[in-house]
Design a protein around this motif. Structure first.
Motif, PDB file in Angstrom:
ATOM      1  N   PHE A 144     -85.132 -31.429 -10.816  1.00 45.83           N
ATOM      2  CA  PHE A 144     -84.902 -31.095 -11.607  1.00 45.83           C
ATOM      3  C   PHE A 144     -83.232 -30.109 -11.590  1.00 45.83           C
ATOM      4  O   PHE A 144     -83.205 -28.944 -10.256  1.00 45.83           O
ATOM      5  CB  PHE A 144     -85.581 -30.380 -12.722  1.00 45.83           C
ATOM      6  CG  PHE A 144     -86.478 -31.026 -13.950  1.00 45.83           C
ATOM      7  CD1 PHE A 144     -85.555 -31.826 -14.510  1.00 45.83           C
ATOM      8  CD2 PHE A 144     -87.088 -30.993 -13.235  1.00 45.83           C
ATOM      9  CE1 PHE A 144     -87.039 -32.410 -14.675  1.00 45.83           C
ATOM     10  CE2 PHE A 144     -88.421 -31.722 -13.685  1.00 45.83           C
ATOM     11  CZ  PHE A 144     -88.393 -32.689 -14.503  1.00 45.83           C
ATOM     12  N   LYS A 151     -91.047 -40.345  -4.423  1.00 42.63           N
ATOM     13  CA  LYS A 151     -89.643 -39.585  -5.040  1.00 42.63           C
ATOM     14  C   LYS A 151     -90.007 -38.751  -5.867  1.00 42.63           C
ATOM     15  O   LYS A 151     -90.695 -38.722  -7.498  1.00 42.63           O
ATOM     16  CB  LYS A 151     -89.556 -40.754  -5.882  1.00 42.63           C
ATOM     17  CG  LYS A 151     -88.551 -42.162  -4.761  1.00 42.63           C
ATOM     18  CD  LYS A 151     -88.585 -43.016  -5.296  1.00 42.63           C
ATOM     19  CE  LYS A 151     -87.959 -44.216  -4.331  1.00 42.63           C
ATOM     20  NZ  LYS A 151     -89.248 -44.663  -3.866  1.00 42.63           N
ATOM     21  N   ASN A 184     -80.576 -37.454 -11.327  1.00 42.32           N
ATOM     22  CA  ASN A 184     -81.394 -38.450 -11.640  1.00 42.32           C
ATOM     23  C   ASN A 184     -81.581 -39.683 -11.143  1.00 42.32           C
ATOM     24  O   ASN A 184     -82.120 -40.387 -11.898  1.00 42.32           O
ATOM     25  CB  ASN A 184     -80.438 -38.603 -13.185  1.00 42.32           C
ATOM     26  CG  ASN A 184     -80.231 -37.074 -14.498  1.00 42.32           C
ATOM     27  OD1 ASN A 184     -81.016 -36.850 -14.444  1.00 42.32           O
ATOM     28  ND2 ASN A 184     -79.180 -37.444 -15.030  1.00 42.32           N
ATOM     29  N   GLU A 185     -80.587 -40.104 -10.526  1.00 44.45           N
ATOM     30  CA  GLU A 185     -81.384 -41.299 -10.256  1.00 44.45           C
ATOM     31  C   GLU A 185     -81.433 -41.277  -8.369  1.00 44.45           C
ATOM     32  O   GLU A 185     -81.027 -39.963  -7.699  1.00 44.45           O
ATOM     33  CB  GLU A 185     -79.321 -42.585  -9.774  1.00 44.45           C
ATOM     34  CG  GLU A 185     -79.486 -42.150 -11.677  1.00 44.45           C
ATOM     35  CD  GLU A 185     -78.581 -41.442 -12.044  1.00 44.45           C
ATOM     36  OE1 GLU A 185     -77.958 -41.198 -13.405  1.00 44.45           O
ATOM     37  OE2 GLU A 185     -78.085 -40.656 -11.390  1.00 44.45           O
ATOM     38  N   GLN A 210     -88.580 -35.257  -8.950  1.00 42.61           N
ATOM     39  CA  GLN A 210     -88.042 -34.853  -8.929  1.00 42.61           C
ATOM     40  C   GLN A 210     -88.058 -33.382  -9.431  1.00 42.61           C
ATOM     41  O   GLN A 210     -89.103 -32.697  -9.878  1.00 42.61           O
ATOM     42  CB  GLN A 210     -87.873 -35.306 -11.116  1.00 42.61           C
ATOM     43  CG  GLN A 210     -87.320 -34.726 -11.747  1.00 42.61           C
ATOM     44  CD  GLN A 210     -85.221 -34.768 -11.734  1.00 42.61           C
ATOM     45  OE1 GLN A 210     -84.890 -34.045 -11.265  1.00 42.61           O
ATOM     46  NE2 GLN A 210     -84.574 -36.053 -12.062  1.00 42.61           N
ATOM     47  N   PHE A 267     -89.155 -41.886 -10.524  1.00 45.12           N
ATOM     48  CA  PHE A 267     -89.357 -41.070 -10.132  1.00 45.12           C
ATOM     49  C   PHE A 267     -90.914 -40.924 -10.016  1.00 45.12           C
ATOM     50  O   PHE A 267     -91.781 -41.451 -11.088  1.00 45.12           O
ATOM     51  CB  PHE A 267     -89.420 -39.519 -10.551  1.00 45.12           C
ATOM     52  CG  PHE A 267     -87.245 -39.064 -10.330  1.00 45.12           C
ATOM     53  CD1 PHE A 267     -87.587 -38.571  -9.472  1.00 45.12           C
ATOM     54  CD2 PHE A 267     -86.440 -39.567 -11.107  1.00 45.12           C
ATOM     55  CE1 PHE A 267     -86.232 -38.509  -9.175  1.00 45.12           C
ATOM     56  CE2 PHE A 267     -85.191 -38.741 -11.764  1.00 45.12           C
ATOM     57  CZ  PHE A 267     -84.817 -38.351 -10.341  1.00 45.12           C
ATOM     58  N   TYR A 325     -92.608 -35.391 -11.556  1.00 44.54           N
ATOM     59  CA  TYR A 325     -92.110 -34.487 -11.634  1.00 44.54           C
ATOM     60  C   TYR A 325     -92.535 -32.903 -11.606  1.00 44.54           C
ATOM     61  O   TYR A 325     -94.016 -32.834 -12.208  1.00 44.54           O
ATOM     62  CB  TYR A 325     -91.638 -34.721 -12.927  1.00 44.54           C
ATOM     63  CG  TYR A 325     -90.911 -35.923 -13.911  1.00 44.54           C
ATOM     64  CD1 TYR A 325     -89.750 -35.494 -14.247  1.00 44.54           C
ATOM     65  CD2 TYR A 325     -91.641 -37.115 -13.411  1.00 44.54           C
ATOM     66  CE1 TYR A 325     -89.328 -37.267 -14.543  1.00 44.54           C
ATOM     67  CE2 TYR A 325     -90.888 -38.342 -13.774  1.00 44.54           C
ATOM     68  CZ  TYR A 325     -89.791 -37.906 -14.119  1.00 44.54           C
ATOM     69  OH  TYR A 325     -89.311 -39.073 -14.872  1.00 44.54           O
TER      70      TYR A 325
END
Length: 348
Positions: A83, A79, A69-70, A81, A100, A103
């Motif tokens: 998951f 950056k 999450n960070e 994500q 982020f 995604y």
């Protein structure tokens, strides 16, 4: 392209390894960041890795793949994500923390929601790629078949049942199924494997280890990557854990307790005392087989083993089009949180 594989918890290893393999295949440079608390679990010590944030600053990356999450806002790089699970019902899965730029989503259920959030926040992009942890379903689905046969033979059992609860104190079934699993194990046709999340309360870890020590056909598994046990098991027992979706994608039955999902397409019960009849029913009848199509279509419609490839290519194409972001706007509190978590190097 220079990439960081960012690991705060040991579940990240199995998620990021397929990405690492594709980066190697395409001759992209990579560096693992492994938190000091999990360095003893890190299985790829022949790779380039570090526990130092200062080393990441010096690496000057183009992209950072993050299952958690960070991520430090001050590191150079897109950056990304990627998951750490498929349980969209869990608190925080759709929380936008503003760390982020991109995604990479697993399927339409996730893509649609993040696109709605993108329209609100306007500071990230969304691309659907599938989830690399599940690439093994296409490439190595039969990898453990011989081990399963040998294990069943050694225990004179016929069926492998996997118990994999969540660690979340408000959602876990661990306090309620200890004795029920002891009773289930009286049926010696079942070989019961226990696989706990690394963040599970130690009280319950020790209690279930004791149960396994006392019960001939219960094994407490300590191997880190749960994929092996998902592939071997015939039925999963759980609660509100994303591992349910990973198991359903293998087209096998699940029994859960007090799951909070709004999309339950498997056997869920409010009564822990029903464990034994529900296990028997779902092994013998598999009444939810047809309903699993929803999970296939919405949560992860990719069965080609190429999600890691899609992720790397999506990131490379994104950088070619947009460049590497030089700055993310964050609140003072979020900057302070990251500085506290990762001990921001003084030189920055």
């Amino acid at each position: 392209m220079k990439c960081i594989l960012f690991c705060q918890n040991n579940y990240a290893f199995g998620i990021l390894q397929p990405i690492k393999a594709y980066l190697d295949q395409k001759n992209h440079e990579h560096l693992w960041y492994v938190s000091e608390k999990i360095i003893n679990d890190f299985p790829y010590k022949s790779d380039h890795f570090t526990t130092s944030i200062a080393d990441l600053v010096a690496f000057n990356s183009d992209a950072i793949f993050v299952p958690g999450n960070e991520v430090p806002y001050y590191l150079r790089g897109l950056k990304v994500q990627v998951f750490h699970g498929l349980a969209g019902e869990k608190k925080g899965h759709f929380r936008i923390r503003h760390y982020f730029d991109l995604y990479l989503t697993q399927g339409p259920y996730f893509t649609d929601t993040f696109n709605q959030l993108k329209a609100i926040h306007k500071d990230f992009d969304v691309i659907e790629t599938g989830w690399p942890k599940l690439d093994v379903y296409a490439t190595d689905a039969k990898l453990y078949d011989d081990e399963k046969r040998n294990l069943l033979k050694a225990y004179s059992a016929k069926t492998i049942v996997l118990y994999a609860p969540t660690f979340s104190p408000k959602l876990t079934s661990a306090p309620f199924l200890l004795e029920e699993l002891r009773h289930l194990a009286k049926n010696e046709d079942y070989l019961i494997l226990l696989k706990f999340h690394p963040l599970m309360d130690q009280q319950w870890v020790e209690a279930y280890k004791t149960l396994a020590d006392q019960t001939q056909n219960i094994i407490f598994e300590t191997e880190k990557n749960i994929i092996k046990f998902l592939l071997m098991a015939d039925l999963l027992i759980s609660d509100t854990s994303s591992v349910i979706y990973e198991f359903l994608l293998l087209d096998k039955p699940v029994v859960s307790f007090k799951n909070i999902s709004g999309h339950i397409h498997w056997e869920d019960s409010l009564d822990y005392n029903e464990l034994i009849p529900l296990v028997e029913k779902n092994l013998n009848e598999d009444p939810f087989a047809a309903k699993r199509n929803y999970i296939f279509e919405q949560f992860h419609p990719y069965n080609d083993g190429k999600s890691a490839e899609r992720m790397v290519e999506a990131v490379q194409n994104y950088i070619q089009e947009h460049g590497v972001p030089s700055y993310r706007k964050l609140s003072f509190l979020r900057r302070m949180k990251i500085n506290s978590m990762f001990n921001k190097p003084k030189s920055i």
